[in-house]
Scaffold this active site. Sequence first.
Site, mmCIF file in Angstrom:
data_model
loop_
_atom_site.group_PDB
_atom_site.id
_atom_site.type_symbol
_atom_site.label_atom_id
_atom_site.label_comp_id
_atom_site.label_asym_id
_atom_site.label_seq_id
_atom_site.Cartn_x
_atom_site.Cartn_y
_atom_site.Cartn_z
ATOM 1 N N LYS A 41 -38.353 -12.736 -6.917
ATOM 2 C CA LYS A 41 -39.638 -13.055 -7.558
ATOM 3 C C LYS A 41 -39.508 -12.634 -9.010
ATOM 4 O O LYS A 41 -38.499 -12.041 -9.394
ATOM 5 C CB LYS A 41 -40.794 -12.319 -6.873
ATOM 6 C CG LYS A 41 -40.565 -10.826 -6.664
ATOM 7 C CD LYS A 41 -41.650 -10.172 -5.814
ATOM 8 C CE LYS A 41 -41.549 -10.502 -4.349
ATOM 9 N NZ LYS A 41 -42.670 -11.273 -3.826
ATOM 10 N N ARG A 42 -40.514 -12.930 -9.844
ATOM 11 C CA ARG A 42 -40.438 -12.453 -11.222
ATOM 12 C C ARG A 42 -40.265 -10.927 -11.239
ATOM 13 O O ARG A 42 -40.775 -10.224 -10.359
ATOM 14 C CB ARG A 42 -41.700 -12.855 -11.992
ATOM 15 C CG ARG A 42 -41.709 -14.307 -12.435
ATOM 16 C CD ARG A 42 -40.561 -14.657 -13.373
ATOM 17 N NE ARG A 42 -40.733 -14.127 -14.705
ATOM 18 C CZ ARG A 42 -41.076 -14.827 -15.773
ATOM 19 N NH1 ARG A 42 -41.260 -16.136 -15.681
ATOM 20 N NH2 ARG A 42 -41.207 -14.268 -16.956
ATOM 21 N N LYS B 257 -44.485 -5.594 -8.954
ATOM 22 C CA LYS B 257 -43.779 -6.126 -7.788
ATOM 23 C C LYS B 257 -42.775 -5.111 -7.231
ATOM 24 O O LYS B 257 -42.178 -5.325 -6.185
ATOM 25 C CB LYS B 257 -43.096 -7.447 -8.143
ATOM 26 C CG LYS B 257 -44.126 -8.562 -8.471
ATOM 27 C CD LYS B 257 -43.442 -9.868 -8.835
ATOM 28 C CE LYS B 257 -44.390 -10.952 -9.296
ATOM 29 N NZ LYS B 257 -45.106 -11.627 -8.210
ATOM 30 N N LYS C 127 -42.839 -18.632 2.411
ATOM 31 C CA LYS C 127 -41.601 -19.411 2.549
ATOM 32 C C LYS C 127 -40.610 -18.674 3.452
ATOM 33 O O LYS C 127 -39.954 -19.279 4.308
ATOM 34 C CB LYS C 127 -40.982 -19.674 1.165
ATOM 35 C CG LYS C 127 -41.835 -20.596 0.307
ATOM 36 C CD LYS C 127 -41.468 -20.541 -1.175
ATOM 37 C CE LYS C 127 -42.568 -21.226 -1.990
ATOM 38 N NZ LYS C 127 -42.478 -20.960 -3.422
#
Length: 843
Positions: free
Chosen positions: A569-570, A575, A681
């Site tokens: 992810k970024r 995060k 996903k």
Amino acid sequence: MAKPLTDSERRKQISVRGLAGLGDVAEVRKSFNRHLHFTLVKDRNVATPRDYFFALAHTVRDHLVGRWIRTQQHYYERDPKRIYYLSLEFYMGRTLQNTMVNLGLQNACDEAIYQLGLDLEELEEIEEDAGLGNGGLGRLAACFLDSMATLGLAAYGYGIRYEFGIFNQKIVNGWQVEEADDWLRYGNPWEKARPEYMLPVHFYGRVEHTPEGVRWLDTQVVLAMPYDTPVPGYRNNTVNTMRLWSAKAPNDFKLHDFNVGGYIEAVLDRNLAENISRVLYPNDNFFEGKELRLKQEYFVVAATLQDIIRRFKSSKFGCRDPVRTCFETFPDKVAIQLNDTHPALAIPELMRILVDVEKVDWDKAWEITKKTCAYTNHTVLPEALERWPVSMFENLLPRHLEIIYAINQRHLDHVAALFPGDVDRLRRMSVIEEGDCKRINMAHLCVIGSHVVNGVARIHSEIVKQSVFKDFYELEPEKFQNKTNGITPRRWLLLCNPGLADTIVEKIGEGFLTDLSQLKKLLPLVDDEALIRDVAKVKQENKLKFSAFLEKEYKVKINPSSMFDVHVKRIHEYKRQLLNCLHIITLYNRIKKDPAKAFVPRTIMIGGKAAPGYHMAKMIIKLVTSIGNVVNHDPVVGDRLKVIFLENYRVSLAEKVIPAADLSQQISTAGTEASGTGNMKFMLNGALTIGTMDGANVEMAEEAGTENLFIFGMRVEDVEALDQKGYNAREYYERLPELRQALDQISSGFFSPKDPHCFRDVVNMLLNHDRFKVFADYEAYVACQAQVDQLYRNPREWTKKVIRNIACSGKFSSDRTITEYARDIWGVEPSDLQIPPPNLPRD
């Protein structure tokens, strides 16, 4: 070790795409050869692999065009309400394979290309990703376009045709280096320029108030040239349009400002106008208040609204003459969805057109604007909220500033009448923020100017109501909704994981591809030995294939029976890639301490781009690569632990890594990730999730049962309580020996022997000003990872949990999300009507 099947070989054994008819194959071959010889290679004797790719792309495009024209005719005749999805980002990835899948052409193309002695997979790899987005927000827009076409909605995506998309990331000596993404260098076979619909967009100038009305004068004009890309639905012959605007200087641009001798400079200055669509701003969840960005935001909105109004005024039979002149019915025919605050200027721009140009009275215009617009909020991080300086607006968009002031005044009068004397509430709810630099709060403008405001996961929508827009929620609670994000199962299962898709089709048929809730039919089969074996076999094949890819690209030998632990992810502090780093170091130290002990082997992959100006994110990448350097070259560790930084993470790489993952890391601090879609996903592709109760993880745990995910760490209320008490990182550092050892190693230069102080900023942040409380969740995370190891030792039980997750992922289809938007916000009904294909007569 068995050699992995190529997708091509696997397709030969597959039923899900339907067997190719011989006629179809012959037709594809004929079309391919025609394009190769007449469109592309004319003057050369030899064709390159890129020529073959373009020949195939044009062959597939031929099948799109007839359906595209039919769809637009169908809309003009039936004149449905049209949906306009406005977004500054559309992260589309590659188009060839997706188009073949959605048109049901994949087997025919595969067979035809095979007969011509070529490899379809190799041709697919030549295509550039259309990287016109940063991450989740832009990829969501792409999934939504797929679902809107599949559900038969008359929908249009509107954005900017950036000449340079999200940068290509190179890792040099462990550091991120950015390279321009020149994705249009070889041309784009999927777009069609539409110069006949070119439109003027105005900037700067001055405002004149006259008895006849308000005029915006002496502006600088930039032309918006539309490029249309077809968006096919899944096997329903519907092809919608994504229209992206490119900036062009008018022919007289700046020429009149120069004498004759300045002609060259004047022509060179055309670049100033055309810079508007040059490059995507590479920030995710961070607001950068640059004038060029504000220009981009107004450019897309001004061009799009002219287009929307032209289409609204034209008759339903597609004639170009205006037949509707009354705007009373505008909200019945037009829905505008604002994807975050970036297209917020649609609100004052629609007001300007209605009041100044169309002479609608203010109150009526405001009612029309509110009924037409709806706003999706994508983040609660304060640094992400757009707040533009008033002075910049005054210069660039003087009329819009006046309109925003007028909107705000009426809004504050209304609030003051309801809450007399509550000055603080007026200050909190104003669109204009007072201070050293007066600013316009774009989120407030969106909330006031929309009839619906939605968050993107249930927990996020609650936070929106209880904190971010609390005052607005108290004022109009009925305006606030939740629409949990989703992903398209066509790209994120059928396209990227054909083996798994086929295994599911054999058990429950292929209805799940357009109704993902049908995956629930797998639940009674959780103990079915054949299914357990097949699902495990598909995962192993995907891992073998990805191992081969990593070996080729990274020259590292991967143990394909190790657990593939993936965090993509970024790169952002919230995060918490740093929490993952601490766990890796802890595992490494445990192996070193007791090398004879049996450890579950892991290959840990971290990937993602850091915004070029985000120092801490770039340091995190350097830390991951530095840890990898030490761990991967330690003979004591061997293949029990490998750390790989996946370079240049993008849509086409996601399509490879997600089907191969065993463990999906979704470990943001509770209350910071609005939804996440990567989590969905991975779930759909048979990875188990280790995650916090944040974003859509909460609903994933609800659907599959908490016992089928690895949930750890603080909940939102724990984070709030810790904020109240005061988070003290040192307390954890002193109390947890493994954490202290890991941090000391980072601090002492153990992972950066040539530059011992390399990571002092990271250490200082973690100890002294970590907003995202990494240490507070460390103990729970490490303990939870031990449970992951324990389950992985039992492959049968692991796979049963995988099947349960797949079976319960139906809610996370973007088809479900879009159906909810359609019914609850746009006031339209999805349709399963099949438009007749081009080779059949129309009804």
